[in-house]
Design an enzyme around this catalytic site. Structure first.
Site, PDB file in Angstrom:
ATOM      1  N   THR A 139     -16.574  12.142   5.592  1.00 21.31           N
ATOM      2  CA  THR A 139     -16.455  10.978   4.722  1.00 21.31           C
ATOM      3  C   THR A 139     -15.851  11.424   3.392  1.00 21.31           C
ATOM      4  OG1 THR A 139     -18.702  11.218   3.804  1.00 21.31           O
ATOM      5  CG2 THR A 139     -18.440   9.858   5.798  1.00 21.31           C
ATOM      6  N   GLY A 140     -15.056  10.543   2.796  1.00 20.79           N
ATOM      7  CA  GLY A 140     -14.335  10.947   1.598  1.00 20.79           C
ATOM      8  C   GLY A 140     -13.356  12.056   1.915  1.00 20.79           C
ATOM      9  N   GLY A 141     -12.599  11.883   2.995  1.00 23.58           N
ATOM     10  CA  GLY A 141     -11.763  12.964   3.497  1.00 23.58           C
ATOM     11  C   GLY A 141     -10.303  12.907   3.107  1.00 23.58           C
TER      12      GLY A 141
ATOM     13  N   ILE B 206     -12.151  18.413  -1.700  1.00 25.36           N
ATOM     14  CA  ILE B 206     -12.949  19.177  -0.749  1.00 25.36           C
ATOM     15  C   ILE B 206     -12.974  18.506   0.617  1.00 25.36           C
ATOM     16  CG2 ILE B 206     -15.312  19.913  -0.217  1.00 25.36           C
ATOM     17  CD1 ILE B 206     -15.658  20.390  -3.265  1.00 25.36           C
TER      18      ILE B 206
ATOM     19  N   TYR C 249     -25.829  12.431 -12.450  1.00 25.73           N
ATOM     20  CA  TYR C 249     -25.165  13.070 -11.317  1.00 25.73           C
ATOM     21  C   TYR C 249     -25.998  14.251 -10.819  1.00 25.73           C
ATOM     22  CZ  TYR C 249     -21.631  15.665  -8.657  1.00 25.73           C
ATOM     23  OH  TYR C 249     -20.953  16.347  -7.671  1.00 25.73           O
TER      24      TYR C 249
END
Length: 251
Positions: free
Chosen positions: A13-15, A19, A151
């Site tokens: 996910t978030g690819g 990173i 965060y």
């Protein structure tokens, strides 16, 4: 190109950048079919092209339960299983204690904790015995960082979730680990410095000066840790937080 993940299906996910993109490339190079998610179609298409023929892109927002449901329905229909989940999507912004707002808290925990919980939960019906879950933590979850407390707290929560989930998934033989990057040369890190290139370069230089190795990490260096945790090379690694941080949180 290795073959350690031949026959495996992975999701990052978030690819589309940073990173996540580096990890997707490394997983694909190890032989896995890799699904990636992203919110913007143009960036998703570009990332799929970079990763190569083993990549599949699914547009969606992990904070939206309907998008997660559609994602896993597609993986189920196309492959019937999911061997590796790299729950990487997330992020945060800086705010000192006096400037923290309700929206800042809600947005950060929604992206980094709530969405991660349901990303993992909804993947479980597809995951066979021997599957691997890797969560993105941060050195910020283990050490203080000015103006980054919310965060940091969200990433400490990620670490805590992994510790408990290893017990929840014990009988299913699914491992859960955390990769904790330090300062990594990505667009997201630079943007914390502001909108000007001068300010961004200043932040990156300062961060590099804090690392015992004297430099920023590269996304590819974190990606190799993710592939290690995804593969049988780490078959007895479970519930761990593996730091890829150049020593910044270690000394």
């Amino acid at each position: 190109m290795s073959s350690k993940l031949n026959g495996k299906v992975a999701l990052v996910t978030g690819g589309t950048t940073g990173i996540g993109l580096a990890a997707a490339k490394d997983l694909a190079n190890a032989g896995a079919v890799v699904y990636i998610t992203g919110r913007r179609q143009a960036e998703l298409d570009k990332a799929v092209a970079e990763i190569g023929q083993n990549a599949r892109g699914v547009r969606g927002d992990v904070t939206q339960m309907s998008d997660l449901d559609a994602l896993y329905a597609q993986i189920r229909s196309e492959t019937g299983k999911l061997d590796v989940l790299f729950a990487n999507a997330g992020g945060g912004t800086m705010a000192p204690l006096g400037d923290i707002s309700e929206q800042h808290v809600d947005d950060t925990f929604n992206r980094n904790v709530r969405a991660l919980v349901f990303t993992v939960q909804k993947a479980l019906p597809l995951m066979p015995k021997g599957a691997s879950i890797v969560l993105t933590g941060s050195t910020a979850g283990s050490k203080g960082t000015p103006a980054f407390s919310i965060y940091s707290a969200s990433k400490a929560a990620v670490r805590a979730l992994a510790r408990s989930w290893v017990y929840d998934l014990k009988e299913r033989g699914i491992r859960v680990n955390v990769v904790a990057p330090g300062p990594i040369r990505t667009g997201g890190l630079a943007e914390l410095g502001g909108t000007s290139k001068e300010a961004q370069d200043g932040l990156l230089a300062y961060m590099a000066s804090q690392v015992p190795m004297g430099r920023l990490g590269e996304a590819s260096e974190v990606a190799r840790v993710v592939t290690f945790l995804a593969s049988d090379d780490s078959s007895f690694v479970n519930g761990a937080e593996v730091f890829a941080d150049g020593g910044i949180a270690q000394v």
